[in-house]
Scaffold this motif. Structure first.
Motif, mmCIF file in Angstrom:
data_model
loop_
_atom_site.group_PDB
_atom_site.id
_atom_site.type_symbol
_atom_site.label_atom_id
_atom_site.label_comp_id
_atom_site.label_asym_id
_atom_site.label_seq_id
_atom_site.Cartn_x
_atom_site.Cartn_y
_atom_site.Cartn_z
ATOM 1 N N THR A 248 0.772 -0.933 -0.074
ATOM 2 C CA THR A 248 -0.236 -0.010 0.201
ATOM 3 C C THR A 248 1.134 0.875 -0.230
ATOM 4 O O THR A 248 2.196 1.142 0.416
ATOM 5 C CB THR A 248 -0.569 0.196 1.315
ATOM 6 N N VAL A 249 0.374 2.299 -0.702
ATOM 7 C CA VAL A 249 1.169 3.834 -1.002
ATOM 8 C C VAL A 249 0.065 4.419 -0.620
ATOM 9 O O VAL A 249 -0.720 4.914 -1.081
ATOM 10 C CB VAL A 249 1.306 3.985 -2.027
ATOM 11 N N PRO A 250 0.706 5.066 0.423
ATOM 12 C CA PRO A 250 0.249 6.534 1.531
ATOM 13 C C PRO A 250 -0.118 7.607 0.199
ATOM 14 O O PRO A 250 1.577 8.091 -0.422
ATOM 15 C CB PRO A 250 0.815 6.743 2.707
ATOM 16 N N GLY A 251 -1.174 8.089 -0.348
ATOM 17 C CA GLY A 251 -0.986 9.528 -0.663
ATOM 18 C C GLY A 251 -2.413 10.090 -0.122
ATOM 19 O O GLY A 251 -2.762 10.244 0.862
ATOM 20 N N VAL A 252 -2.748 11.562 -1.386
ATOM 21 C CA VAL A 252 -3.677 12.185 -0.914
ATOM 22 C C VAL A 252 -4.692 12.543 -2.304
ATOM 23 O O VAL A 252 -4.970 11.754 -3.802
ATOM 24 C CB VAL A 252 -2.676 14.270 -1.326
ATOM 25 N N ALA A 253 -5.364 12.545 -1.886
ATOM 26 C CA ALA A 253 -6.392 13.181 -3.669
ATOM 27 C C ALA A 253 -7.389 14.020 -2.940
ATOM 28 O O ALA A 253 -7.831 14.680 -2.170
ATOM 29 C CB ALA A 253 -7.761 11.677 -3.391
ATOM 30 N N VAL A 254 -8.371 14.858 -4.630
ATOM 31 C CA VAL A 254 -9.034 15.866 -4.739
ATOM 32 C C VAL A 254 -10.017 14.455 -5.113
ATOM 33 O O VAL A 254 -9.761 13.383 -4.794
ATOM 34 C CB VAL A 254 -8.436 16.987 -5.316
ATOM 35 N N GLN A 255 -11.258 15.234 -5.551
ATOM 36 C CA GLN A 255 -12.374 14.379 -5.773
ATOM 37 C C GLN A 255 -13.155 14.872 -7.154
ATOM 38 O O GLN A 255 -13.225 15.900 -7.681
ATOM 39 C CB GLN A 255 -14.047 15.320 -4.801
ATOM 40 N N ALA A 256 -13.159 13.564 -8.015
ATOM 41 C CA ALA A 256 -13.774 13.960 -9.234
ATOM 42 C C ALA A 256 -15.066 14.553 -8.978
ATOM 43 O O ALA A 256 -16.241 14.113 -8.562
ATOM 44 C CB ALA A 256 -13.876 13.367 -10.037
ATOM 45 N N THR A 257 -15.848 16.314 -9.789
ATOM 46 C CA THR A 257 -17.557 16.111 -9.366
ATOM 47 C C THR A 257 -17.822 16.881 -10.675
ATOM 48 O O THR A 257 -16.687 17.240 -11.543
ATOM 49 C CB THR A 257 -16.673 17.195 -8.637
ATOM 50 N N LEU A 258 -18.784 16.053 -10.769
ATOM 51 C CA LEU A 258 -20.035 16.584 -12.295
ATOM 52 C C LEU A 258 -20.175 18.409 -11.973
ATOM 53 O O LEU A 258 -20.997 18.514 -10.520
ATOM 54 C CB LEU A 258 -20.528 15.780 -12.480
ATOM 55 N N VAL A 259 -20.358 19.067 -12.564
ATOM 56 C CA VAL A 259 -20.151 20.419 -12.541
ATOM 57 C C VAL A 259 -21.078 20.696 -13.230
ATOM 58 O O VAL A 259 -21.321 20.612 -14.741
ATOM 59 C CB VAL A 259 -19.782 21.037 -12.075
ATOM 60 N N ALA A 260 -22.008 21.890 -13.902
ATOM 61 C CA ALA A 260 -22.444 22.793 -14.564
ATOM 62 C C ALA A 260 -23.072 24.266 -14.331
ATOM 63 O O ALA A 260 -21.757 24.065 -13.086
ATOM 64 C CB ALA A 260 -24.289 22.100 -15.083
ATOM 65 N N THR A 261 -23.624 25.088 -15.044
ATOM 66 C CA THR A 261 -23.631 26.456 -14.315
ATOM 67 C C THR A 261 -24.951 26.619 -14.368
ATOM 68 O O THR A 261 -26.326 25.917 -14.762
ATOM 69 C CB THR A 261 -23.028 27.169 -15.397
ATOM 70 N N THR A 262 -25.471 27.547 -13.890
ATOM 71 C CA THR A 262 -27.098 28.585 -13.954
ATOM 72 C C THR A 262 -27.909 28.466 -15.689
ATOM 73 O O THR A 262 -28.945 28.638 -15.624
ATOM 74 C CB THR A 262 -27.026 29.423 -13.251
ATOM 75 N N ALA A 263 -26.471 28.082 -16.897
ATOM 76 C CA ALA A 263 -27.004 28.279 -17.499
ATOM 77 C C ALA A 263 -28.184 27.618 -18.402
ATOM 78 O O ALA A 263 -28.553 27.968 -19.240
ATOM 79 C CB ALA A 263 -26.400 28.132 -19.340
ATOM 80 N N LEU A 264 -28.529 25.968 -17.554
ATOM 81 C CA LEU A 264 -28.608 25.486 -17.955
ATOM 82 C C LEU A 264 -29.971 25.328 -16.980
ATOM 83 O O LEU A 264 -29.820 24.998 -16.115
ATOM 84 C CB LEU A 264 -27.898 23.526 -17.275
#
Length: 323
Positions: A248-264
């Motif tokens: 096991t290799v210790p590390g760090v992560a961010v998060q993949a996120t689905l985004v849009a805008t108020t234009a939709l």
């Protein structure tokens, strides 16, 4: 003039005004992803297919792009309708801070749809380069990601935690993941940063063709990184995730996120959300990163920007307390 207006004018000029009206009413979504060798692209392509198969009147297609920073700028310009991005990059775009591309250009129209899975920082080094710590990258030839990509920003922040800057590297190579693989294989790069879901084909390809090791991000440096940039979380890359990785290799992560805008419109977002997230089993089948990590409860935690009203409606129907 945005792309929907252009489409309507083109169809009208061809005598297809009624078709244009129907097309615009139904909704066409272009979903920004990332490199074809990463996880964003197969996930985005799969989501687009789920939308198209839903018979909801909404149509979608996925585009390979340069990554998170490009996607956020393309959302702002209307070139993209939705995008998969790192949550830290979405936060910077929403606030207009953090990185130069967004300084003074806060996009308060950014809206979150769902958090998808952790994106783990992979630091892959050729074993013959004798790199066992991030500190050992000093003076080395290092692939830091495409110019303007989320990986480039992550690389900058992690190096900073170890007291290094890009200028301390022998070479800071700003290339795509595919080009980075070639450089590693040809011994023209010693190490490669890539923020991506565990199991990404790019990392697997390097491990299959080059004798490499995963470099850990741990200890006080990881603690300081998370303290300064709270969108990071600790994440251990499980043993045997890649060829030759025995522990096991210790590390760090961010998060993949689905985004849009108020234009939709709320309705378009709601219908797309129902198609993509209404069947969790089908969603998780798109990629191991989703299969291992996605849940509806996690989907609304660590949001980089407010939820889109269409997403609020959907998640409430799924039993979540959101607003």
């Amino acid at each position: 003039m945005n792309k929907r207006t252009k489409t309507a004018l083109l169809l009208a000029s061809l005598g297809l005004t009624s078709v244009a009206s129907v097309a615009l009413a139904q909704g066409f979504l272009t979903i920004g992803t990332g490199s074809t060798t990463g996880v964003y692209f197969p996930v985005g392509t799969g989501m687009a297919k789920m939308v198209n198969d839903s018979n909801s009147g909404v149509r979608a297609n996925a585009r390979s792009t340069g990554g998170s920073v490009f996607n956020m700028n393309a959302l702002a310009s209307g070139e993209l309708d939705m995008a998969i991005v790192q949550n830290d990059i979405a936060y910077y775009a929403f606030k207009g801070t953090g990185i130069q591309a967004f300084e003074g250009k806060a996009n308060n129209k950014v809206r979150t749809l769902a958090v998808l899975y952790p994106e783990v920082l992979h630091v892959i080094a050729r074993k013959d380069a004798k790199i066992n710590s991030i500190a050992d990258l000093k003076g080395k030839r290092v692939v830091i990601g495409d110019l303007g990509s989320g990986t480039e920003q992550t690389a900058r922040q992690v190096l900073e935690a170890y007291g290094l800057k890009f200028d301390d590297l022998g070479q800071a190579l700003r290339v795509s993941p595919a080009q980075g693989i070639s450089l590693m294989q040809d011994k023209r790069a010693d190490a490669l940063f890539y923020t991506v879901g565990v199991g990404a084909s790019a990392i697997s390809q390097i491990a299959q063709t080059v004798d490499v090791n995963l470099v850990p991000v741990s200890g006080n440096q990881a603690a300081n990184l998370i303290k300064k940039y709270p969108f990071y979380v600790r994440y251990n890359i499980p043993a045997k995730s890649y060829k030759g990785q025995g522990a096991t290799v210790p590390g760090v992560a961010v998060q993949a996120t689905l985004v849009a805008t108020t234009a939709l419109s709320d309705d378009t977002v709601y219908k797309a959300m129902k198609a993509m997230f209404g069947n969790e089993v089908a969603l998780k089948a798109l990629h191991p990163s989703l299969a291992t990590n996605f849940s509806k409860d996690k989907a609304v935690k660590g949001l980089p920007a407010p939820l889109h009203p269409g997403a609020v409606k959907f998640w409430k129907e799924m039993g979540l307390n959101v607003k």
